[in-house]
Design an enzyme around this catalytic site. Structure first.
Site, PDB file in Angstrom:
ATOM      1  N   ARG A   1      21.760  37.072   2.382  1.00  0.00           N
ATOM      2  CA  ARG A   1      21.510  38.441   1.485  1.00  0.00           C
ATOM      3  C   ARG A   1      22.166  38.355   0.235  1.00  0.00           C
ATOM      4  NH1 ARG A   1      20.028  41.601   6.554  1.00  0.00           N
ATOM      5  NH2 ARG A   1      19.197  43.640   5.916  1.00  0.00           N
TER       6      ARG A   1
ATOM      7  N   ARG B   1      19.299  50.779   0.952  1.00  0.00           N
ATOM      8  CA  ARG B   1      18.916  49.355   1.287  1.00  0.00           C
ATOM      9  C   ARG B   1      18.015  48.583   0.642  1.00  0.00           C
ATOM     10  NH1 ARG B   1      16.932  50.662   6.988  1.00  0.00           N
ATOM     11  NH2 ARG B   1      16.922  48.708   7.644  1.00  0.00           N
TER      12      ARG B   1
HETATM   13  P1  AMP Z   1      18.834  44.492   9.419  1.00  0.00           P
HETATM   14  O1  AMP Z   1      19.027  44.622  10.981  1.00  0.00           O
HETATM   15  O2  AMP Z   1      18.794  43.137   9.066  1.00  0.00           O
HETATM   16  O3  AMP Z   1      18.257  45.594   8.513  1.00  0.00           O
HETATM   17  O4  AMP Z   1      20.635  44.731   8.952  1.00  0.00           O
HETATM   18  C1  AMP Z   1      21.229  46.027   9.127  1.00  0.00           C
HETATM   19  C2  AMP Z   1      22.504  46.116   8.188  1.00  0.00           C
HETATM   20  O5  AMP Z   1      23.244  45.071   8.616  1.00  0.00           O
HETATM   21  C3  AMP Z   1      22.202  46.013   6.736  1.00  0.00           C
HETATM   22  O6  AMP Z   1      21.684  47.032   6.061  1.00  0.00           O
HETATM   23  C4  AMP Z   1      23.822  45.552   6.423  1.00  0.00           C
HETATM   24  O7  AMP Z   1      24.514  46.656   6.275  1.00  0.00           O
HETATM   25  C5  AMP Z   1      24.156  44.681   7.368  1.00  0.00           C
HETATM   26  N1  AMP Z   1      23.778  43.303   7.480  1.00  0.00           N
HETATM   27  C6  AMP Z   1      22.883  42.563   7.995  1.00  0.00           C
HETATM   28  N2  AMP Z   1      22.722  41.125   7.767  1.00  0.00           N
HETATM   29  C7  AMP Z   1      23.705  41.268   6.670  1.00  0.00           C
HETATM   30  C8  AMP Z   1      23.774  39.982   5.634  1.00  0.00           C
HETATM   31  N3  AMP Z   1      23.460  38.944   5.505  1.00  0.00           N
HETATM   32  N4  AMP Z   1      24.591  40.519   4.452  1.00  0.00           N
HETATM   33  C9  AMP Z   1      25.201  41.763   4.440  1.00  0.00           C
HETATM   34  N5  AMP Z   1      25.001  42.867   5.231  1.00  0.00           N
HETATM   35  C10 AMP Z   1      24.063  42.418   6.336  1.00  0.00           C
END
Ligand code: AMP
Length: 224
Positions: free
Chosen positions: A88, A167
């Site tokens: 990300r 986000r």
């Molecule tokens: P997701 O389920 O992919 O939407 O991830 C949920 C949350 O986890 C994100 O909003 C971030 O806070 C954290 N997160 C997940 N993957 C990453 C990543 N590669 N880099 C930074 N934060 C992450």
């Protein structure tokens, strides 16, 4: 085959990632799922990540690189892995390239899921997610049961309006530059001086529409 799924929250990376992983017989790594499990179990990793996640901010790159390194060293991922929600940020993309190259591997394909922000906000605001297996459902009420595992559906804290806005901002400011980073290295890049012949294939996918149709487009884009 090592595949990176890029795209804003709510674009369907998780759903399509699951299908690609099953089709190719390789595991999927979703950092969001790993982090949520750590938060539930109150591990040191979970305690470190919880506040940032609930605000809708990214967790530090070093944390993500640690998770990535561990997962990629697993024997089960030797034939490849589908990376959902990793990477990300540009430092994460650089870190992933380094870790893979130490293992004699590389990112082979990047799938970019494109959906307009209004539609994403609509999807995320109407989303309930299984607290056990993480399957998302659009338009289902929290408190009802998951079709797959009978787990309870809950509203993720980061699917509240304030966190959704954070986000989206994180995506625009920190993740969109990753798209350009991969495109510059892509095999399909126009400028031969910039192109890396071992660079990934970058496939843009219009992720608005029927889930099965999108799967067809994705698998064709991967040449599978
Ligand atoms: P997701 O389920 O992919 O939407 O991830 C949920 C949350 O986890 C994100 O909003 C971030 O806070 C954290 N997160 C997940 N993957 C990453 C990543 N590669 N880099 C930074 N934060 C992450």
């Amino acid at each position: 085959m090592n595949i990176v799924l890029l795209g804003p929250p709510g674009a369907g990376k998780g759903t399509q990632g699951e299908r690609i992983a099953t089709r190719l017989g390789i595991p999927k790594l979703a950092t969001g799922d790993v982090l949520r499990a750590a938060v539930t179990q109150k591990t040191p990793l979970g305690l470190e990540a919880k506040a940032a996640m609930e605000r809708g901010d990214l967790v530090p790159d070093a944390v993500i690189l640690g998770i990535m390194k561990e997962a990629l060293a697993e024997p089960g991922s030797a034939r490849g892995v589908v990376l959902d929600g990793v990477v990300r940020t540009v430092p994460q993309a650089e870190g992933l390239a380094r870790v893979l190259s130490e293992l004699g591997r590389q990112v082979d394909a990047v799938l970019l899921f494109e959906v307009g922000e209004d539609e994403l906000v609509r999807r995320l605001s109407a989303r309930a997610t299984c607290e056990s297996c993480q399957t998302p459902y659009t338009g289902r009420e929290p408190g009802t049961k998951c079709d797959k595992c009978s787990g309870k559906l809950v509203r993720r804290k980061d699917d509240e309006p304030e966190a959704i806005r954070s986000r989206m901002r994180a995506y625009r400011e920190q993740t969109e530059p990753v798209v350009a980073w991969y495109e510059k290295r892509s095999r399909t890049h126009d400028d031969p001086n910039e192109r890396d012949h071992n660079g990934p294939r970058v496939v843009r996918v219009n992720a608005l529409g029927d889930i099965d149709e999108i799967t067809k487009i994705v698998t064709k884009g991967l040449g599978k």
